[in-house]
Design a protein around this motif. Structure first.
Motif, short mmCIF file in Angstrom:
data_model
loop_
_atom_site.label_atom_id
_atom_site.label_comp_id
_atom_site.label_asym_id
_atom_site.label_seq_id
_atom_site.Cartn_x
_atom_site.Cartn_y
_atom_site.Cartn_z
N GLN A 1 0.82 -1.21 0.00
CA GLN A 1 0.00 0.00 0.00
C GLN A 1 0.85 1.26 0.00
N GLN A 2 2.16 1.10 0.17
CA GLN A 2 3.05 2.25 0.22
C GLN A 2 3.62 2.64 -1.15
N ALA B 1 -2.60 3.67 -2.78
CA ALA B 1 -3.20 2.78 -1.78
C ALA B 1 -3.84 1.53 -2.37
N SER C 1 -8.71 2.79 2.67
CA SER C 1 -8.42 3.30 4.00
C SER C 1 -9.35 2.62 4.99
N LYS D 1 -12.45 8.35 4.18
CA LYS D 1 -11.22 8.61 3.43
C LYS D 1 -10.93 7.55 2.38
N SER D 2 -11.85 6.60 2.18
CA SER D 2 -11.60 5.47 1.30
C SER D 2 -12.44 5.58 0.03
N THR E 1 -17.05 2.44 -1.17
CA THR E 1 -16.29 2.77 0.03
C THR E 1 -15.67 1.54 0.67
N THR E 2 -14.39 1.59 0.95
CA THR E 2 -13.57 0.55 1.60
C THR E 2 -13.55 -0.76 0.83
N HIS F 1 -12.12 -3.80 -0.40
CA HIS F 1 -10.95 -4.34 0.29
C HIS F 1 -10.50 -5.69 -0.24
#
Length: 291
Positions: free
Chosen positions: A57-58, A81, A105, A110-111, A137-138, A140
């Motif tokens: 994710q970095q 991300a 996120s 924030k996602s 949203t999110t 994942h």
């Protein structure tokens, strides 16, 4: 000491107990992938060998590593991300499409939760074309599954939490979705899951050509099975095992020590791949080791 995220089994015991454990030796594929989070295998260049896709994710990019020399090739850049991916050959050209989720996120506000489809542009070693499918949203966890038994894979999207969920209790419903290739409309599987939805895994739970889905989260382990096809497709949801019995915030989505909610119980056993937080490694049997 560096924490290790074990994704696949590295030691196999023969069921009859008469043979010694298989011993594996380690091969470093990527020595520098700080914050390494997710890794899968797929034959990206259609040479019959499983290649490795790994992300952190970095880094705002996704790359794959070519078997057997592990040369690094970048799929896409400018993807902040990234969190999870899944590969399947949808168009039948022998090279898999890669579904990717980015903009993740743990804080729902924030996602972005972007869902992408990556397709090669003639040369799988070059940059791939990225098409945005959805924003949830999110978003994942992601997977490909043949849910209606037609021999074609649909895309499964498992957001982590609902849009209004807040730490530490995450008190909101979270939905599970799927998409039909070509149409890419968001279709509902289940909107009654609650809290954290941590993983979705395709499985062959029942007889027949269809795949079913297992999810793990605050609800426990849930089996999702589809009947019918097309517009008449319907879903049945069966809780196989309850989640953590304590109320939030002590309730956990997954725990390696609790089989009722263990993510590890849903992991596929193949290719001997493992990821450390700062490297990708392959585990292969030592010469002479019994299989």
């Amino acid at each position: 000491m560096r924490a290790t995220l074990l994704l696949l089994v590295c030691t196999v015991l023969v069921a009859d107990g008469l043979h010694s454990p298989v011993r594996f030796r380690e091969h470093v594929i990527e020595p520098s992938i700080r914050g390494g989070y997710s890794v899968i295998t797929a034959d990206i260049n259609h040479d019959g060998k499983p290649d490795v896709i790994g992300l952190t994710q970095q880094r705002p990019e996704l790359a794959w590593y070519e078997n057997p020399g592990w040369e690094r090739h970048v799929f896409v850049t400018d993807m902040p991300a990234p969190v999870n991916m899944a590969a399947a050959d949808i168009d039948g050209d022998g090279i898999p499409e890669v579904a990717l989720e980015t903009g993740f996120s743990m804080v729902a506000a924030k996602s972005e939760g972007l869902v992408w489809l990556l397709h090669h542009d003639g040369d799988p070693k070059g940059l791939w074309k990225a098409t945005k499918i959805d924003a949830v949203t999110t978003s994942h966890h992601i997977a490909w599954a043949d849910i209606d038994g037609d021999g074609k894979k649909d895309l499964i999207n498992a957001p982590l939490i609902g849009a209004n969920a807040l730490a530490p209790k995450y008190e909101d419903k979270v939905s599970l979705f799927y998409y039909r290739p070509g149409e890419w409309n968001r279709l509902l599987i289940d909107d009654q899951l609650y809290g954290i939805l941590h993983r979705v895994r395709p499985v062959k739970w029942n007889d027949g050509p269809r795949e079913q889905l297992l999810t793990t989260g605050f609800d426990g382990i849930v089996l999702h099975s589809a009947t019918g096809r097309g517009d008449k497709l319907q879903w049945k949801h069966e809780k196989l095992s309850p989640g953590h019995e304590e109320p939030a915030p002590k309730a956990r989505a997954t725990s390696p020590w609790d089989r009722r909610t263990a993510d590890a119980s849903l992991l596929p056993l193949s290719h001997g791949m493992a990821m450390k937080w700062s490297s990708i490694r392959a585990m292969v049997p030592k010469p002479g080791a019994e299989k």
